[in-house]
Design a protein around this motif. Structure first.
Motif, PDB file in Angstrom:
ATOM      1  N   HIS A 552      10.926  22.876   1.373  1.00  0.00           N
ATOM      2  CA  HIS A 552      10.164  21.450   0.615  1.00  0.00           C
ATOM      3  C   HIS A 552      11.524  20.040   0.299  1.00  0.00           C
ATOM      4  N   ALA A 553      12.399  19.982   0.229  1.00  0.00           N
ATOM      5  CA  ALA A 553      13.273  19.098   0.396  1.00  0.00           C
ATOM      6  C   ALA A 553      13.076  18.293   1.283  1.00  0.00           C
ATOM      7  N   ARG A 554      13.123  18.707   2.732  1.00  0.00           N
ATOM      8  CA  ARG A 554      12.985  17.840   3.838  1.00  0.00           C
ATOM      9  C   ARG A 554      11.642  17.458   4.141  1.00  0.00           C
ATOM     10  N   HIS A 555      10.571  18.679   3.742  1.00  0.00           N
ATOM     11  CA  HIS A 555       9.459  17.884   4.208  1.00  0.00           C
ATOM     12  C   HIS A 555       9.566  16.279   3.401  1.00  0.00           C
ATOM     13  N   ALA A 556       9.802  16.532   2.406  1.00  0.00           N
ATOM     14  CA  ALA A 556       9.498  15.698   1.141  1.00  0.00           C
ATOM     15  C   ALA A 556       9.975  14.438   2.061  1.00  0.00           C
ATOM     16  N   LEU A 557      11.486  14.403   2.112  1.00  0.00           N
ATOM     17  CA  LEU A 557      12.271  13.338   3.004  1.00  0.00           C
ATOM     18  C   LEU A 557      11.646  12.553   3.570  1.00  0.00           C
ATOM     19  N   TYR A 558      10.734  13.992   4.954  1.00  0.00           N
ATOM     20  CA  TYR A 558      10.008  13.005   5.984  1.00  0.00           C
ATOM     21  C   TYR A 558       8.841  12.540   5.915  1.00  0.00           C
ATOM     22  N   ALA A 559       8.868  13.181   4.750  1.00  0.00           N
ATOM     23  CA  ALA A 559       7.049  12.027   4.152  1.00  0.00           C
ATOM     24  C   ALA A 559       7.690  10.755   3.398  1.00  0.00           C
ATOM     25  N   ALA A 560       8.546  11.023   2.961  1.00  0.00           N
ATOM     26  CA  ALA A 560       8.424   9.416   2.676  1.00  0.00           C
ATOM     27  C   ALA A 560       9.366   8.306   2.858  1.00  0.00           C
ATOM     28  N   MET A 561      10.004   8.841   4.637  1.00  0.00           N
ATOM     29  CA  MET A 561      10.353   8.161   5.972  1.00  0.00           C
ATOM     30  C   MET A 561       9.203   7.237   5.696  1.00  0.00           C
ATOM     31  N   GLU A 562       8.049   8.542   6.450  1.00  0.00           N
ATOM     32  CA  GLU A 562       7.099   8.269   7.223  1.00  0.00           C
ATOM     33  C   GLU A 562       6.159   7.523   6.251  1.00  0.00           C
ATOM     34  N   MET A 563       6.108   7.200   5.231  1.00  0.00           N
ATOM     35  CA  MET A 563       5.479   6.510   3.973  1.00  0.00           C
ATOM     36  C   MET A 563       6.379   4.916   4.936  1.00  0.00           C
ATOM     37  N   MET A 564       7.181   4.897   4.362  1.00  0.00           N
ATOM     38  CA  MET A 564       7.602   3.751   4.732  1.00  0.00           C
ATOM     39  C   MET A 564       7.575   2.773   5.997  1.00  0.00           C
ATOM     40  N   ASP A 565       7.321   4.052   6.675  1.00  0.00           N
ATOM     41  CA  ASP A 565       7.259   3.497   8.237  1.00  0.00           C
ATOM     42  C   ASP A 565       5.193   3.081   8.744  1.00  0.00           C
ATOM     43  N   GLU A 566       4.824   3.431   8.161  1.00  0.00           N
ATOM     44  CA  GLU A 566       3.308   3.523   8.071  1.00  0.00           C
ATOM     45  C   GLU A 566       3.190   2.476   7.291  1.00  0.00           C
ATOM     46  N   LEU A 567       3.256   2.072   5.646  1.00  0.00           N
ATOM     47  CA  LEU A 567       3.395   0.873   5.768  1.00  0.00           C
ATOM     48  C   LEU A 567       4.020  -0.213   6.558  1.00  0.00           C
ATOM     49  N   LYS A 568       5.102  -0.285   6.673  1.00  0.00           N
ATOM     50  CA  LYS A 568       4.837  -1.494   8.094  1.00  0.00           C
ATOM     51  C   LYS A 568       3.761  -1.557   8.610  1.00  0.00           C
ATOM     52  N   ILE A 569       3.150  -0.564   9.222  1.00  0.00           N
ATOM     53  CA  ILE A 569       1.888  -0.716   9.520  1.00  0.00           C
ATOM     54  C   ILE A 569       0.875  -1.578   8.899  1.00  0.00           C
ATOM     55  N   MET A 570       0.552  -1.108   8.131  1.00  0.00           N
ATOM     56  CA  MET A 570      -0.818  -1.338   7.333  1.00  0.00           C
ATOM     57  C   MET A 570      -0.619  -2.883   6.866  1.00  0.00           C
ATOM     58  N   GLN A 571       1.310  -3.173   7.105  1.00  0.00           N
ATOM     59  CA  GLN A 571       1.109  -4.707   6.853  1.00  0.00           C
ATOM     60  C   GLN A 571       0.851  -5.902   7.621  1.00  0.00           C
ATOM     61  N   ALA A 572       0.200  -5.859   8.519  1.00  0.00           N
ATOM     62  CA  ALA A 572      -0.524  -6.626   9.902  1.00  0.00           C
ATOM     63  C   ALA A 572      -1.806  -6.515   9.161  1.00  0.00           C
ATOM     64  N   GLU A 573      -2.212  -5.716   8.590  1.00  0.00           N
ATOM     65  CA  GLU A 573      -3.944  -5.647   9.106  1.00  0.00           C
ATOM     66  C   GLU A 573      -4.017  -6.114   7.232  1.00  0.00           C
ATOM     67  N   PHE A 574      -3.148  -5.706   6.490  1.00  0.00           N
ATOM     68  CA  PHE A 574      -3.308  -6.807   5.065  1.00  0.00           C
ATOM     69  C   PHE A 574      -3.539  -7.896   5.427  1.00  0.00           C
ATOM     70  N   ARG A 575      -2.636  -8.392   6.361  1.00  0.00           N
ATOM     71  CA  ARG A 575      -2.703 -10.003   6.347  1.00  0.00           C
ATOM     72  C   ARG A 575      -3.179 -10.564   7.274  1.00  0.00           C
ATOM     73  N   GLU A 576      -4.725  -9.622   7.595  1.00  0.00           N
ATOM     74  CA  GLU A 576      -5.438  -9.809   8.840  1.00  0.00           C
ATOM     75  C   GLU A 576      -6.725 -10.481   7.467  1.00  0.00           C
ATOM     76  N   ARG A 577      -6.534  -9.604   6.556  1.00  0.00           N
ATOM     77  CA  ARG A 577      -7.978  -9.818   5.608  1.00  0.00           C
ATOM     78  C   ARG A 577      -6.997 -10.303   4.051  1.00  0.00           C
ATOM     79  N   GLY A 578      -6.179 -10.931   4.636  1.00  0.00           N
ATOM     80  CA  GLY A 578      -5.605 -12.415   3.510  1.00  0.00           C
ATOM     81  C   GLY A 578      -5.266 -11.201   2.329  1.00  0.00           C
ATOM     82  N   TRP A 579      -4.534 -10.321   2.292  1.00  0.00           N
ATOM     83  CA  TRP A 579      -4.076  -9.940   1.229  1.00  0.00           C
ATOM     84  C   TRP A 579      -2.850  -9.991   0.919  1.00  0.00           C
ATOM     85  N   PRO A 580      -2.460  -9.692   0.090  1.00  0.00           N
ATOM     86  CA  PRO A 580      -1.205 -10.096  -0.303  1.00  0.00           C
ATOM     87  C   PRO A 580      -0.084  -8.827  -0.052  1.00  0.00           C
TER      88      PRO A 580
END
Length: 743
Positions: A552-580
């Motif tokens: 469970h600890a390993r899966h949780a850490l992998y999820a946390a790090m993938e969440m940060m990677d996913e957030l970087k991808i979302m930032q480009a979409e947010f900028r296109e929509r004019g979101w902060p």
């Protein structure tokens, strides 16, 4: 309705009373002091001139000068040349040294020559004669002293406010004092009283026109230099700071005038406070401790900097120094005369003196007189009464407009006073306005919306669909009954969500939150996690239930790090929509937790409880304190040995008595390159020095790390702590634990 009005008034009075306790001085809340410091810094930075004052020139012993002339300390024959050049060639008006010359200069080797003359070569008449002929050129202290005679030179020194066991109380010679105070005045003036000093060699101080102390600033709890004492007492005598002594020399003032006011009485005796120091025709307001708020003109470079080696070699335009006030100091990091200030985290100490001198000459020193306490008390009462009577009677829109109007009035009055060199308290009035507005809006919302919330509760008693799907495959294996398990919990939260929400309309904010939470939820599900709940902009999830998960600890850490990677991808979409831009912090903790279906007969939820859960929440809240995205506990780190972690701190969080080691995941061991490993090793050494209270070593190590990785805020955190602990050292048995008082 009348009862509700009374309740509102009572709650408003309670908030007012809590803040008045701080204002009256019965108990000072650290967070209010920090808020006041921030508002002071904001006013200072908003109104600073950001122009160069060429009346004051800094002769800088910088890195280039050290490379050109040699490492510090330089031979005093070279300093004598600098002094002669400044006065005879460049025609400077006054020169102040932000340096103390407490030890003899033996760089010429004269002592060795004298030893030979007393031993092996004592019978060699030619050697003895040659030695006497060159002796004057080897006596560097005498050469330097001769260069000071008859010139407007102010030498620096420093006072000691406490002495270590076995430490000598004083060395060298003090310059002439400003005045001698009688015993009663000395006892009743609350100015700094030194217990020792490190002065210049007697031959040097006696040859100089005057002297002024440096250092001994009042460092605030955040490690920032905002105030510097202009006068200090030693054995009944009053002495001037380097800035005051230099300004006095420039103005040709043979003395100063002290304006003292009665502060109060104690034990039948009147006590006094120093209000103003008059230098020539300039009035310099000071606080009760004889200190001034440094009137920073701007960031480093608000005064001309000239490399010392160019002055030594006469390579500077003479007009740049003619009739100028010259301060000789250093901006070289290796010489450790750097400060944290409201305008810049790393700021040369010599330029702090220059700012004070400039403020004295321009009458720009700002003052916080004693009567501001009464002003603050009355202002808080007026604000509380006005808002408590007005807000319950108007609509939310008018309440918001009224609150904005009151805020603008307070800000306008504060800035008007600021422009007239008065510092009025701002943090507590603004805090009161915000708290009262939140109280009345939330109170009205909860009372008026009770029916709507009861209707919404009818739809909130179901188990999340993803849990139902998994449990339906083997229903006999699972139970919703409460049990205790070792699990890992994850908390994530959007940073600065209030600012984001205030800048968006509700529909856009809802779309943004959906676009953010949906991909993050997919990542958690992908890594076998269970969503516990959404809390506004926050996600709470856990691993290890209802499905058992040995990793469970390993899966949780992998999820946390993938969440940060996913957030970087979302930032480009947010900028296109004019979101902060959106950033999140994540906290992970592993431990024993109570898990099960909990709630009431009206609503149930599959959730986790316990100290381990609370700690995970605290860790998420600490991410912004250290400038990192993810923080894990010691138990989580131990469960994932294949990962490399950076130890952030040893802390006590709110609600926990035992210290907790916290870590930042760096990456898998196989993915870490040599440069990262080298940085981690250097950081570990710096952390060891910090916990051993080796402040100089720790400061140098963290400074080098900060220079190499300026975007890593963690290093600045420790630099600020070093500065704070220098002024307020922890006890000798300090275990390195830092106490966090906020959630």
């Amino acid at each position: 309705m009348q009862l509700q009005r009374i309740v509102r008034l009572a709650l408003s009075g309670l908030i007012l009373g809590v803040l008045l306790i701080d204002t009256s001085g019965l108990y000072k809340y650290p967070f209010v002091k920090q808020l006041e410091n921030w508002t002071y810094d904001a006013r200072l930075n908003f109104t600073r001139p950001d122009s160069i004052d060429d009346r004051i020139v800094i002769v800088d012993i910088d890195e280039n000068s050290l490379a050109e002339v040699g490492r510090w300390p330089w031979g005093r024959d070279k300093l004598a040349r600098i002094v002669d050049n400044l006065f005879d060639f460049y025609q400077a008006d006054v020169v102040g040294f932000d340096i103390v010359f407490a030890e003899k200069d033996e760089s010429s080797g004269l002592e060795k020559f004298d030893q030979l003359a007393r031993s092996k070569l004592r019978t060699n008449s030619e050697y003895l004669q040659a030695l006497e002929e060159i002796r004057p050129s080897l006596q560097h202290d005498e050469i330097f002293a001769d260069s000071l005679v008859g010139k407007n030179v102010v030498l620096g020194y420093y006072f000691k406010t406490n002495l270590q066991e076995g430490e000598t109380g004083f060395t060298g010679l003090l310059p002439p004092a400003l005045t001698k105070m009688d015993v009663q005045w000395s006892e009743r003036l609350p100015i700094n009283k030194a217990v020792g000093f490190a002065g210049n060699l007697e031959i040097l101080q006696a040859s100089a026109a005057s002297g002024g102390y440096f250092d001994n600033p009042f460092v605030d709890g955040d490690g920032v230099f905002r105030r510097v004492p202009l006068v200090q007492a030693y054995e009944g005598y009053l002495f001037a700071s380097l800035a005051l002594a230099t300004a006095q020399a420039h103005l040709g003032a043979t003395g100063i005038e002290l304006v003292v006011e009665t502060e109060g009485s104690k034990g039948g005796k009147e006590y006094y406070a120093l209000e103003t120091i008059v230098v020539s025709n300039h009035q310099v307001p000071v606080d009760a401790n004889g200190a001034v708020f440094v009137p920073y003109r701007g960031r480093q470079g608000s005064f001309p900097y000239l490399p010392a080696h160019q002055v030594l070699n006469r390579q500077v335009d003479p007009q740049a120094l003619k009739d100028k006030i010259v301060l000789v100091g250093t901006s070289a990091p290796g010489l450790l005369d750097l400060r944290s200030t409201p305008v810049q985290n790393i700021y040369p100490g010599v330029e702090v003196h220059a700012n004070i001198i400039s403020g004295v000459l321009d009458d720009r020193i700002k003052h916080k007189p004693a009567w501001t306490v009464g002003y603050e008390f009355v202002l808080l009462v007026v604000i509380a009464v006005a808002m408590a009577l007005l807000l319950p009677l108007v609509s939310p829109l008018l309440a918001a407009a009224s609150t904005a109007g009151i805020t603008l009035l307070v800000l306008g009055g504060t800035f008007f006073a600021w422009e007239n060199n008065l510092i009025l308290p701002l943090a507590s009035p603004l805090l009161l306005i915000v708290l009262l507005f939140m109280l009345h809006m939330s109170y009205g919302f909860f009372i008026e919306s009770r029916g709507k919330r009861q209707l919404a509760n009818l739809f909130g008693h179901y188990i999340p669909p993803e849990l139902v799907d998994e449990m339906s495959e083997s229903p006999e294996v699972y139970s919703l009954e409460g049990e205790n398990r070792e699990m890992t919990v994850l908390f994530s939260d959007v940073r600065g969500f209030t600012t984001i929400s205030e800048g968006m309309d509700p529909k856009q904010l809802t779309r943004l939150m959906n676009a953010l939470l949906t991909p993050l939820t997919r990542v958690i599900h992908k890594n076998r996690g269970t969503i516990d709940k959404y809390m506004g902009d926050a996600i709470m999830s856990f691993w290890g239930a209802p499905l058992s998960d040995s990793e469970h600890a390993r899966h949780a850490l992998y999820a946390a790090m993938e969440m940060m990677d996913e957030l970087k991808i979302m930032q480009a979409e947010f900028r296109e929509r004019g979101w902060p831009e959106v950033n999140i912090g994540i906290g992970l903790n592993t431990g024993d937790m109570n898990v099960g279906n909990m709630g009431s007969e009206f609503r149930m939820a599959y959730t986790v409880l316990g100290d381990a859960v609370n700690l995970g929440s605290r860790l998420e809240g600490l991410t912004k304190e250290y400038g990192v995205n993810i923080i894990v506990s010691e138990s989580t780190r131990a469960a994932i040995p294949e990962f490399v972690f950076r130890e952030l701190d040893l802390v006590k969080v709110k609600g926990k008595n035992e210290p907790v080691a916290i870590f930042e995941p760096v990456g898998h061991k196989n993915d870490i390159d040599k440069s990262v490993t080298k940085e981690l090793t250097a950081y570990k050494r710096a952390l060891m020095s910090f916990r051993a209270q080796a402040w100089d070593k720790a400061e140098l190590d963290f400074f080098n790390l900060n220079r190499a990785s300026p975007d890593r805020y963690l290093y600045q955190v420790y630099l600020n702590r070093v500065a704070f602990y220098r002024s307020e050292p922890p006890p000798p048995d300090w275990d390195g634990v830092f106490v966090h008082t906020s959630k």
